[in-house]
Design an enzyme around this catalytic site. Structure first.
Site, PDB file in Angstrom:
ATOM      1  N   SER A 110       0.801  -1.226   0.000  1.00 37.34           N
ATOM      2  CA  SER A 110       0.000   0.000   0.000  1.00 37.34           C
ATOM      3  C   SER A 110       0.837   1.280   0.000  1.00 37.34           C
ATOM      4  O   SER A 110       1.554   1.550  -0.937  1.00 37.34           O
ATOM      5  CB  SER A 110      -0.962  -0.038   1.183  1.00 37.34           C
ATOM      6  OG  SER A 110      -1.835   1.044   1.135  1.00 37.34           O
ATOM      7  N   HIS A 111       0.779   2.022   1.098  1.00 39.72           N
ATOM      8  CA  HIS A 111       1.461   3.314   1.165  1.00 39.72           C
ATOM      9  C   HIS A 111       2.885   3.196   1.694  1.00 39.72           C
ATOM     10  O   HIS A 111       3.550   4.216   1.861  1.00 39.72           O
ATOM     11  CB  HIS A 111       0.655   4.246   2.057  1.00 39.72           C
ATOM     12  CG  HIS A 111       0.392   3.632   3.401  1.00 39.72           C
ATOM     13  ND1 HIS A 111      -0.612   2.713   3.603  1.00 39.72           N
ATOM     14  CD2 HIS A 111       1.007   3.779   4.583  1.00 39.72           C
ATOM     15  CE1 HIS A 111      -0.588   2.326   4.858  1.00 39.72           C
ATOM     16  NE2 HIS A 111       0.382   2.959   5.487  1.00 39.72           N
ATOM     17  N   ASP A 143      -2.128   6.757  -3.121  1.00 41.38           N
ATOM     18  CA  ASP A 143      -1.019   5.968  -2.556  1.00 41.38           C
ATOM     19  C   ASP A 143      -0.558   4.909  -3.553  1.00 41.38           C
ATOM     20  O   ASP A 143      -1.062   4.837  -4.684  1.00 41.38           O
ATOM     21  CB  ASP A 143      -1.399   5.354  -1.199  1.00 41.38           C
ATOM     22  CG  ASP A 143      -2.395   4.224  -1.310  1.00 41.38           C
ATOM     23  OD1 ASP A 143      -3.132   4.193  -2.308  1.00 41.38           O
ATOM     24  OD2 ASP A 143      -2.440   3.365  -0.408  1.00 41.38           O
ATOM     25  N   ASP A 153      -0.972   1.746  -4.066  1.00 42.01           N
ATOM     26  CA  ASP A 153      -1.910   0.806  -4.686  1.00 42.01           C
ATOM     27  C   ASP A 153      -3.250   1.441  -5.036  1.00 42.01           C
ATOM     28  O   ASP A 153      -4.197   0.747  -5.420  1.00 42.01           O
ATOM     29  CB  ASP A 153      -2.112  -0.430  -3.799  1.00 42.01           C
ATOM     30  CG  ASP A 153      -2.747  -0.078  -2.458  1.00 42.01           C
ATOM     31  OD1 ASP A 153      -2.517   1.038  -1.960  1.00 42.01           O
ATOM     32  OD2 ASP A 153      -3.482  -0.917  -1.916  1.00 42.01           O
ATOM     33  N   ASP A 164      -5.706   3.008  -3.375  1.00 42.20           N
ATOM     34  CA  ASP A 164      -6.959   3.054  -2.618  1.00 42.20           C
ATOM     35  C   ASP A 164      -7.065   4.309  -1.747  1.00 42.20           C
ATOM     36  O   ASP A 164      -8.156   4.729  -1.397  1.00 42.20           O
ATOM     37  CB  ASP A 164      -7.198   1.766  -1.799  1.00 42.20           C
ATOM     38  CG  ASP A 164      -6.034   1.390  -0.914  1.00 42.20           C
ATOM     39  OD1 ASP A 164      -5.004   2.112  -0.933  1.00 42.20           O
ATOM     40  OD2 ASP A 164      -6.138   0.374  -0.201  1.00 42.20           O
ATOM     41  N   ARG A 165      -5.914   4.925  -1.419  1.00 41.57           N
ATOM     42  CA  ARG A 165      -5.970   6.155  -0.614  1.00 41.57           C
ATOM     43  C   ARG A 165      -5.982   7.397  -1.498  1.00 41.57           C
ATOM     44  O   ARG A 165      -5.487   7.354  -2.626  1.00 41.57           O
ATOM     45  CB  ARG A 165      -4.751   6.260   0.295  1.00 41.57           C
ATOM     46  CG  ARG A 165      -4.715   5.229   1.376  1.00 41.57           C
ATOM     47  CD  ARG A 165      -3.536   5.473   2.290  1.00 41.57           C
ATOM     48  NE  ARG A 165      -3.607   4.548   3.412  1.00 41.57           N
ATOM     49  CZ  ARG A 165      -2.951   4.689   4.546  1.00 41.57           C
ATOM     50  NH1 ARG A 165      -2.150   5.728   4.711  1.00 41.57           N
ATOM     51  NH2 ARG A 165      -3.073   3.817   5.516  1.00 41.57           N
ATOM     52  N   LYS A 211     -11.501   0.731  -0.352  1.00 42.56           N
ATOM     53  CA  LYS A 211     -11.554   2.178  -0.539  1.00 42.56           C
ATOM     54  C   LYS A 211     -11.004   2.476  -1.921  1.00 42.56           C
ATOM     55  O   LYS A 211     -10.296   1.647  -2.502  1.00 42.56           O
ATOM     56  CB  LYS A 211     -10.798   2.907   0.553  1.00 42.56           C
ATOM     57  CG  LYS A 211      -9.372   2.458   0.764  1.00 42.56           C
ATOM     58  CD  LYS A 211      -8.828   3.161   1.992  1.00 42.56           C
ATOM     59  CE  LYS A 211      -7.420   2.738   2.317  1.00 42.56           C
ATOM     60  NZ  LYS A 211      -7.361   1.464   3.026  1.00 42.56           N
TER      61      LYS A 211
HETATM   62  C1  G6P Z   1      -4.671   0.369   5.663  1.00 41.31           C
HETATM   63  C2  G6P Z   1      -6.084  -0.096   5.678  1.00 41.31           C
HETATM   64  C3  G6P Z   1      -6.961   0.983   6.230  1.00 41.31           C
HETATM   65  C4  G6P Z   1      -6.506   1.404   7.587  1.00 41.31           C
HETATM   66  C5  G6P Z   1      -5.049   1.753   7.580  1.00 41.31           C
HETATM   67  C6  G6P Z   1      -4.617   1.928   9.013  1.00 41.31           C
HETATM   68  O1  G6P Z   1      -4.553   1.440   4.782  1.00 41.31           O
HETATM   69  O2  G6P Z   1      -6.502  -0.438   4.385  1.00 41.31           O
HETATM   70  O3  G6P Z   1      -8.272   0.503   6.256  1.00 41.31           O
HETATM   71  O4  G6P Z   1      -7.206   2.523   8.038  1.00 41.31           O
HETATM   72  O5  G6P Z   1      -4.296   0.735   6.967  1.00 41.31           O
HETATM   73  O6  G6P Z   1      -3.290   1.758   9.162  1.00 41.31           O
HETATM   74  P1  G6P Z   1      -2.564   1.707  10.568  1.00 41.31           P
HETATM   75  O7  G6P Z   1      -1.146   1.839  10.170  1.00 41.31           O
HETATM   76  O8  G6P Z   1      -3.070   2.898  11.325  1.00 41.31           O
HETATM   77  O9  G6P Z   1      -2.933   0.400  11.226  1.00 41.31           O
HETATM   78 ZN    ZN Z   2      -3.315   1.589  -0.149  1.00 37.56          ZN
END
Ligand code: G6P
Ligand code: ZN
Length: 567
Positions: free
Chosen positions: A120-121, A293, A295, A297-298, A394
């Site tokens: 992801s990010h 981000d 992938d 989704d953000r 998302k």
């Molecule tokens: C990912 C999930 C989100 C979540 C986030 C929280 O992006 O897809 O649904 O809100 O992680 O990350 P954290 O690092 O705060 O656990």
């Molecule tokens: Zn992501």
């Protein structure tokens, strides 16, 4: 189809640390590449799916965000799926498929689920992170019952199966079948262009003509700036904005070539890591700016001159204006949901509209059941995630097209829209402080002490002065959640301190990091005095932040006197 591929059964040793976090398993890329770490996890997944449904009847989707080891990972999955007797894989060409697009493909072709190769990010590259995430047949992230069951298998695994002679060109769109030793049916792989299906979905949700005219207004272009941070979204951005919406002159794009190391970007769309977008917007040439981000989704939404829309406000504003989007006019609007640390801005919209509001633990997986049972239509998280029931992830592009649809209809600037929203609903000031990658046990001890306060209730009704204000604690607990649909119970989701004036402080440990521990502090405070609406959130929340740091003794436990990131 040529020749029969032999199934090799290779010995392996289990790992103890393959427990998926908030969103899949994330580790340094090198960890995944060594000692069958990746293969073990994938085999455990196949073994788990097999317990529910014979793999020879399963069609699965495979995509990824383009980071280092995605292409290799896709090839290994193809070879292992063949050896495990999977019926069919639908694979993104070059492994490039955004997380929302994977969710769409899983749903559109009624498949049994999918594998997303993404962290992801988190930054990518050989010296950064890699991740594997499993989605189920509704298109959403696997719930904890499943990820725990996979984790159990990773701790017992002794062998994995692979057909190492299978070689397929994943850059070419085509279908190919393979004969596998001992299997009565051929194994099929279909390489697809993931952008096509996604664009079709977006066209079924939004009025592309309205968006086209917004971007091609005769006299003055509505100029926007999109920065994909060298993640997976580049191809989606150029296809949608430049081709479908014909906005070459009005939509300036940056970093739209997916790169294996994201070009060194930390692909997290917030004010710190997407500072290039912030700086570009500050010149005042663009009405609207967005970043995604790794992938896809953000999302982060900015207005002219870099006016920042918090994800919490973004959710609330969209909830208040959903009727401008054709999809919701057709499907109706059910309730709303937000994760617990997300500010209560959307709660106020729900209240006014007489809709249900659900408060879930952090993680998109908790929204799936609510959407499947039509309890909610849109939901969001403070972590820059916004989405709707069109899929079960998302969706950054959906958020951007939703915002543009609203702006096209109400004919106002982002800032004006927000101001008007606050005039109607009041303003929830919100901030998040992140203390990233802390070594040692300090963060755990800090949380343990706070848990102790929750159990003993000793801080209840206590009043704390901070700056010119006084705060009295009305409730302090460790958030837990019982899913209203399947009654599954999730506990220890973050320490909440709620004050008598409705302000909230939340502490939790991140579940997405791969090194050390990351402490997150969330602060949310509601104001309905219009003279405060244009104030700076940091200034407004300073007393509460100081109080939070004092109550938790954050500096003493973590050694940190300032956060790594503030959003
Ligand atoms: C990912 C999930 C989100 C979540 C986030 C929280 O992006 O897809 O649904 O809100 O992680 O990350 P954290 O690092 O705060 O656990
Ligand atoms: Zn992501």
């Amino acid at each position: 189809m040529s020749g029969t591929h032999k199934v090799e059964i290779r010995e392996t040793k289990p790992f103890t640390d393959q427990k998926p976090g908030t969103s899949g398993l994330r580790k340094p890329t090198k960890t995944f590449k060594e000692n069958n770490y990746f293969e073990n996890f994938i085999q455990s997944y196949f073994d788990d799916v097999q317990e529910q449904k014979p793999l020879q009847q399963c069609t699965l989707v495979v995509g990824g965000d383009g980071r280092n080891f995605v292409k290799e990972g896709v090839k290994i999955i193809i070879q292992m799926a063949a050896a495990n007797n999977v019926h069919k894989l639908i694979v993104a060409s070059n492994g490039i498929m955004s997380t929302p697009a994977v969710s769409n493909v899983i749903r559109k072709y009624s498949t049994d689920g999918g594998i997303v190769l993404t962290a992801s990010h988190n930054p990518g590259g050989i010296n950064a992170d890699y991740g594997v995430k499993f989605n189920i047949s509704n298109g959403g992230p696997a719930p904890e019952a499943i990820t725990n069951s996979i984790w159990d298998k990773t701790r017992q695994i002794t062998h994995f199966k692979i057909c190492s002679t299978i070689d397929i060109d994943i850059s070419q769109l085509h279908k190919q079948q393979f004969q596998i030793e001992g299997s009565s049916q051929p194994f099929e792989v279909e390489i697809i262009d993931s952008v096509d299906d996604y664009v079709e979905l977006m066209k079924s949700i939004f009025d592309f003509d309205i968006l086209k005219s917004l971007l091609n207004y005769e006299k003055e272009h509505f100029k926007i700036m999109i920065n994909a941070l060298s993640g997976v979204m580049g191809p989606y951005v150029t296809r949608i904005f430049h081709q479908e919406l014909q906005g070459k002159d009005s939509v300036i794009v940056k970093n739209c070539q997916p790169l294996e190391d994201f070009g060194g970007h930390h692909p997290d769309p917030n004010l710190t890591y997407a500072h290039e977008l912030v700086e570009d917007m500050e010149h005042g040439d663009y009405e609207f700016g967005a970043a995604f981000d790794g992938d896809g989704d953000r999302n982060m939404i900015l207005g002219k001159k870099g006016f920042f829309v918090t994800p919490c406000d973004s959710l609330a504003v969209l909830a208040a204006n959903l009727n401008v989007i054709p999809y919701f006019r057709t499907h109706g609007i059910n309730g709303y949901a937000r994760s617990m640390p997300t500010s209560g801005a959307v709660d106020r919209v729900a209240k006014k509209q007489g809709k249900e509001l659900y408060e879930t633990p952090t993680g998109w997986k908790f929204f799936g059941n609510l959407m499947d049972s039509k309890k909610i239509s849109i939901c969001g998280e403070e972590s820059f995630g916004t989405g709707s029931d069109h899929i079960r992830e998302k969706d950054g592009m959906w958020a951007v097209l939703s915002w543009l649809s609203v702006l096209a209809t109400v004919n106002k600037s982002v800032e004006h829209l927000l101001n008007q929203h606050w005039q109607t609903y009041g303003r929830n000031f919100f901030t998040r402080y992140d203390y990233e990658e802390i070594d040692g046990s300090g963060p755990f001890a800090m949380l343990k002490r706070l848990e102790g306060f929750c159990m003993s209730n000793e801080l209840l009704n206590k009043t704390f002065p901070s700056g010119t204000k006084q705060y009295t604690i009305q409730l302090m607990d460790d958030f837990n959640y019982t899913d209203p649909i399947d009654q599954s119970y999730t506990e220890k989701q973050g320490i909440r301190i709620i004050f008598t004036d409705g302000s909230r402080i939340v502490f939790r440990l991140s579940g997405t990091g791969s090194r050390g521990a990351t402490v997150r502090l969330y602060v949310d405070s509601y104001e309905n005095d219009p003279s405060t609406y244009d104030k700076d959130a940091q200034e407004m929340l300073q007393p509460l932040v100081s109080l939070a740091l004092n109550i938790a003794q954050l500096k003493e436990f973590t050694g940190r006197d300032k956060p790594t990131v503030i959003t």
